[in-house]
Each structure stands twice: as structure tokens, then as C-alpha cells.
Design an enzyme around this catalytic site. Sequence first.
Site, mmCIF file in Angstrom:
data_model
loop_
_atom_site.group_PDB
_atom_site.id
_atom_site.type_symbol
_atom_site.label_atom_id
_atom_site.label_comp_id
_atom_site.label_asym_id
_atom_site.label_seq_id
_atom_site.Cartn_x
_atom_site.Cartn_y
_atom_site.Cartn_z
ATOM 1 N N CYS A 21 -17.870 -19.045 -20.575
ATOM 2 C CA CYS A 21 -18.951 -19.743 -19.885
ATOM 3 C C CYS A 21 -19.210 -21.055 -20.621
ATOM 4 O O CYS A 21 -19.227 -21.063 -21.855
ATOM 5 C CB CYS A 21 -20.210 -18.873 -19.907
ATOM 6 S SG CYS A 21 -21.645 -19.671 -19.159
ATOM 7 N N LEU A 22 -19.405 -22.132 -19.885
ATOM 8 C CA LEU A 22 -19.624 -23.436 -20.531
ATOM 9 C C LEU A 22 -20.893 -23.448 -21.381
ATOM 10 O O LEU A 22 -21.011 -24.244 -22.306
ATOM 11 C CB LEU A 22 -19.685 -24.550 -19.477
ATOM 12 C CG LEU A 22 -18.394 -24.772 -18.668
ATOM 13 C CD1 LEU A 22 -18.605 -25.838 -17.595
ATOM 14 C CD2 LEU A 22 -17.235 -25.151 -19.576
ATOM 15 N N GLY A 65 -16.023 -23.376 -12.881
ATOM 16 C CA GLY A 65 -17.216 -23.309 -12.050
ATOM 17 C C GLY A 65 -18.397 -23.722 -12.891
ATOM 18 O O GLY A 65 -18.311 -23.741 -14.133
ATOM 19 N N HIS A 77 -25.793 -16.808 -12.849
ATOM 20 C CA HIS A 77 -26.547 -17.913 -13.459
ATOM 21 C C HIS A 77 -27.834 -18.208 -12.670
ATOM 22 O O HIS A 77 -28.857 -18.576 -13.249
ATOM 23 C CB HIS A 77 -25.709 -19.193 -13.487
ATOM 24 C CG HIS A 77 -24.878 -19.337 -14.719
ATOM 25 N ND1 HIS A 77 -25.432 -19.462 -15.970
ATOM 26 C CD2 HIS A 77 -23.533 -19.388 -14.896
ATOM 27 C CE1 HIS A 77 -24.450 -19.589 -16.856
ATOM 28 N NE2 HIS A 77 -23.290 -19.530 -16.233
ATOM 29 N N GLN A 91 -27.123 -24.889 -15.698
ATOM 30 C CA GLN A 91 -26.318 -25.295 -16.857
ATOM 31 C C GLN A 91 -26.380 -26.797 -17.120
ATOM 32 O O GLN A 91 -25.926 -27.263 -18.169
ATOM 33 C CB GLN A 91 -24.854 -24.878 -16.665
ATOM 34 C CG GLN A 91 -24.686 -23.375 -16.641
ATOM 35 C CD GLN A 91 -23.238 -22.997 -16.538
ATOM 36 O OE1 GLN A 91 -22.674 -22.959 -15.460
ATOM 37 N NE2 GLN A 91 -22.603 -22.736 -17.667
ATOM 38 N N HIS A 139 -19.989 -14.566 -11.531
ATOM 39 C CA HIS A 139 -20.516 -15.142 -12.775
ATOM 40 C C HIS A 139 -21.488 -16.292 -12.460
ATOM 41 O O HIS A 139 -22.597 -16.344 -12.999
ATOM 42 C CB HIS A 139 -19.348 -15.648 -13.635
ATOM 43 C CG HIS A 139 -19.762 -16.409 -14.861
ATOM 44 N ND1 HIS A 139 -19.680 -15.880 -16.125
ATOM 45 C CD2 HIS A 139 -20.285 -17.664 -15.017
ATOM 46 C CE1 HIS A 139 -20.132 -16.774 -16.999
ATOM 47 N NE2 HIS A 139 -20.503 -17.862 -16.348
ATOM 48 N N GLU A 140 -21.071 -17.199 -11.562
ATOM 49 C CA GLU A 140 -21.933 -18.345 -11.234
ATOM 50 C C GLU A 140 -23.185 -17.870 -10.497
ATOM 51 O O GLU A 140 -24.278 -18.398 -10.701
ATOM 52 C CB GLU A 140 -21.175 -19.377 -10.394
ATOM 53 C CG GLU A 140 -19.928 -19.964 -11.045
ATOM 54 C CD GLU A 140 -20.153 -20.513 -12.457
ATOM 55 O OE1 GLU A 140 -21.292 -20.888 -12.791
ATOM 56 O OE2 GLU A 140 -19.177 -20.555 -13.226
#
Length: 178
Positions: A96-97, A46, A142, A51, A138-139
Amino acid sequence: MAVRPTVIWPDPRLREPTVAVTTVDDSVRELYRDLCDSMYAENGLGMAAPQIGDHRKMFIVEPKLAGRPETDLPVCLMNPEVLWTSDEVQDSEEGCLSFPDIYIKVKRPMRCRVRAMGLDGQLFEIEGEALMARCLLHENDHLTGKLLVDFVGPLKRQMIKKKLQKVKDAESEAEAEA
Ligand code: NI
């Protein structure tokens, strides 16, 4: 194809307030495509707009995780709202990216239901269980500026900062040599 560089913590752009998407126009569709390209380039499950340095309320989820055919496009969620979360929780490691190679144990609800606007401009609801619930929450975090490091104490946060700084230094050194 437009892969945009992933914004790595502690870049302040990850904490900036996000704005709602009002109409789905070409620029919104472009953001979606860039988000998809960037997520696939990093093998993510995701990814959220901040990001890749955009502050609109949009995130995407990889189709297989969302229970759709692998060949489908990623699911697009705009202006998401968490409608319900289960009392039952899950406690496992989360990545996480924006935190390359960092994994943190995060307690999350086992199931959740989210309402969002899709690319067709219509509201829809989506439910997630286990990893899918974790990904949705999680997303969604963000888009409110909440990040993995908010789940750890100050000492661990400092360690993560040092580790990511090393990654960043190595990258800029490699760039300077290229
Ligand atoms: Ni993330």
C-alpha cells in the site's frame, strides 16, 4: 500536473469517514487528475482519495490491471459498492502506498464485482480476478478507513509503526538539511 504527498500511516486522515460524491464537477475532476498524477508518481496500481488527504469516496485503478489498454486513463470509481465476492480465496502479499516497503499477507476473495459511479456520472459495474480483485477490495477498504495493519496482530502492528516512524524521521532530517 499536481502530485500531492502521500499520506503515510498512522496519519489519522487515513481513518476519517469519507463522503459520497453527488455530482461530477470541476473539483471532482481535479481530484481525479491529482489522484492519477500521485499514483503514477509512486508507481502504484491503485490509489484512494484519503491517501492524498481528500475524504471523498473515490479511488482509481491503473488501466492495464483493469484489463484496458496501457495508454488509457486510470479507471475512476466513486461511491463504490461491493456487489459480490467469490467463496474462493487468494492469499498473497499486499502492499500500500501509505505503508512504504511494507508487505503483508492478506486473504481476499479471488473474484469480486463492484458497482460505482464513473467520471461521466453514470453507474457501471466492474469485475476483478486475482490481483485486480485484490486491488478493488483494498482500495474500497481505504474508503471505509480499513487499512493493511488491520490484518495483522498488535505486535506486528507495533513493528510496522516503528519502521514507518524511522522512514518519516529520515525524511524530515533530509528536509531540514536541504
Ligand atoms: Ni492502499
